[in-house]
Scaffold this active site. Structure first.
Site, mmCIF file in Angstrom:
data_model
loop_
_atom_site.group_PDB
_atom_site.id
_atom_site.type_symbol
_atom_site.label_atom_id
_atom_site.label_comp_id
_atom_site.label_asym_id
_atom_site.label_seq_id
_atom_site.Cartn_x
_atom_site.Cartn_y
_atom_site.Cartn_z
ATOM 1 N N PHE A 1 45.572 5.322 5.074
ATOM 2 C CA PHE A 1 44.134 5.537 5.268
ATOM 3 C C PHE A 1 43.485 6.225 4.079
ATOM 4 O O PHE A 1 42.266 6.164 3.923
ATOM 5 C CB PHE A 1 43.876 6.326 6.559
ATOM 6 C CG PHE A 1 44.105 7.809 6.457
ATOM 7 C CD1 PHE A 1 43.130 8.643 5.946
ATOM 8 C CD2 PHE A 1 45.300 8.382 6.882
ATOM 9 C CE1 PHE A 1 43.327 10.016 5.860
ATOM 10 C CE2 PHE A 1 45.511 9.746 6.792
ATOM 11 C CZ PHE A 1 44.519 10.567 6.276
ATOM 12 N N LYS A 2 44.271 6.874 3.235
ATOM 13 C CA LYS A 2 43.702 7.588 2.096
ATOM 14 C C LYS A 2 42.854 6.666 1.212
ATOM 15 O O LYS A 2 41.910 7.117 0.567
ATOM 16 C CB LYS A 2 44.805 8.205 1.236
ATOM 17 C CG LYS A 2 45.785 9.107 1.976
ATOM 18 C CD LYS A 2 45.155 10.429 2.371
ATOM 19 C CE LYS A 2 46.155 11.508 2.747
ATOM 20 N NZ LYS A 2 47.064 11.213 3.842
#
Ligand SMILES: *Cc1c(COP(=O)(O)O)cnc(C)c1O
Length: 467
Positions: free
Chosen positions: A111-112
């Site tokens: 998700f970064k």
């Protein structure tokens, strides 16, 4: 929009300054001076819009005066076009009312990317306006490093140094960083834990002379612009399931508290969030805090979910600031206690206010394997070991059955093949783009957990001269 520090003693900054500064000069973290408000009509109007369109609407108030709405929309369109799914963050149904939000369709499969792909472009714009350059120094527990490198790749105004705990990130995670071959990317394997790496970066920030000498900037989750980008997917996913006409709950595997803090922000902006569940692994400082009101460090335990092997959650300070009605003096005192005594307790009313919003849940390694097996058995979906903490937490704390729970799918399971194989007997299929990194040569510098050694290395290795 103006930005204030959680400790109340740093200068008030505009968006560009807050983004480029990262950590405030008083040691605090920047937050918007006020939370923009989205009415029911505003939220309803997001139904059916594309992710980039929702992103532009949600972020507009935070960057007002810095970028025009149309230019912002162009930027979000360009950013999220690199994701490999047309919906950017698609959802998969796991159970009657449980939904997996797949946040891992970006370049590095976690998700970064959602925030760091945007941040690289925002930095570019700011640095071009100022005709200057920066040196990014960041600590990673695994996924931030590769996402930061991918977000800054090809941007010649940015040089990147990433510190990671030697031997404590997965092979895939390490290779996603060390196989990038570029003069302006440096991977530093530190003989220590993630908390050690994070402490080194924090100390370097506090060293004014060093910070100025290298033109240091941060893309760690202390950077406000990252949190801002993450608020978007709370809105986008909730609207798909019927918000604002119904309440939605979220279950978020948490480490540094960035992802879940974005949920608190969304709630303050008007999104009807019933509960925010903090899912932790055996490193349960956040769960203990919610239960007891006491925040106390203990030793870091290595688990199957390394990106959550964290004891000191840097973004937690932002939540404390909100929970204390933005009283910077109190935050200053609590953080001093944390540094001096390894912990602190908050007042009973603050502990109560915390439990009004947050639930917490912990899952040890045995539980993680069982949970990956259960989800696979019940729905055929393979979740990664971080996400498994979130799926296990989703209904464990008493969220009513009629309230949809959105579980954040934090990483692609192929990033953690060993844990998945231990759980279900075989590794998940590896996407081609991920398989490629396993064959490339690695470039990495091994350094002791020693400030002077790390600073000396950075000064010497930096290719781009002064800031
Ligand atoms: C970064 C990360 C986390 C923790 O997120 P925070 O924002 O630090 O709380 C959890 N899981 C994965 C896979 C991550 O990469």
């Amino acid at each position: 929009m103006q930005y204030v520090s959680t400790r109340g003693r740093a200068p008030i900054l505009d968006f560009e300054e807050a983004m480029l500064t990262g950590l405030a000069s008083d040691g605090g973290l920047y937050l918007p001076e006020v939370w923009p408000q989205f009415s029911r009509d505003d939220i309803q109007a997001m139904a059916g819009l594309s992710y980039p369109a929702i992103a532009a609407r949600v972020m507009a108030p935070f960057v007002e005066g810095w970028i025009e709405p149309e230019a912002l929309h162009d930027l979000t369109r360009e950013t999220y076009a690199v994701f490999d799914h047309a919906a950017v963050v698609p959802m998969t149904q796991l159970d009657d009312n449980d939904w997996l939000l797949e946040l891992f369709h970006g370049p590095t499969f976690a998700f970064k990317d959602v925030a760091l792909q945007l941040l690289g472009r925002l930095f570019d714009r700011a640095l071009a306006r100022r005709d200057t350059r920066v040196t990014i120094v960041g600590a990673t527990s695994g996924d931030t490093g590769s996402a930061a490198i991918a977000g800054c790749a090809g941007r010649d105004r940015i040089e990147t140094f990433i510190l990671f705990p030697d031997g404590r990130v997965s092979d895939v995670q390490r290779r996603q960083m060390t196989t990038v071959q570029a003069d302006n990317v440096h991977c530093l394997a530190i003989d220590g834990t993630f908390d050690d790496c994070q402490a080194l970066v924090k100390t370097m920030f506090g060293d004014d002379q060093f910070r100025r000498a290298i033109g240091m900037a941060a893309v760690n989750s202390i950077n406000w612009a990252r949190v801002m980008a993450q608020i978007v997917y709370y809105f986008a996913s909730a609207v798909r399931l019927g918000a604002p006409d119904r309440d939605i709950a979220f279950s978020v595997p948490s480490g540094n508290f960035g992802a879940i803090f974005a949920g608190l922000a969304a709630r303050k902006m008007g999104l009807p969030i019933a509960r925010l569940t903090i899912a932790t692994n055996a490193n349960d400082i956040l769960a203990r805090f919610v239960e007891s009101g006491e925040y106390r460090k203990s030793a870091v335990v290595e688990t199957y979910s390394p990106s959550m092997d964290i004891q000191v959650s840097s973004n937690f300070e932002r939540a404390l600031f909100e929970l204390h009605d933005r009283d910077g003096d109190t935050i200053e005192r609590l953080m001093a206690d944390l540094a001096r005594n390894g912990g602190f307790a908050v007042a009973n009313d603050v502990a109560g206010a915390t439990r009004q919003i947050f639930d917490a849940f912990r899952l040890n390694d045995d539980g993680i394997l069982q949970e990956i097996r259960r989800i696979h058995g019940e729905s055929g979906v393979i979740v990664d070991p971080h996400t498994a903490c979130g799926t296990a937490a989703a209904r464990a704390t008493g969220v009513p059955a009629d309230v949809p729970v959105i579980i954040h799918g934090q990483a692609h399971p192929a990033k953690f093949p060993d844990a998945v194989a231990a759980a279900i007997g075989h590794a998940p299929p590896t996407p081609d783009r991920l398989a490629e990194v396993m064959d490339r040569p690695e470039h990495v510098e091994h350094l002791p957990n020693d400030l002077a050694a790390v600073q000396a290395f950075i000064k010497k290795a930096k290719t781009s001269g002064g800031p």
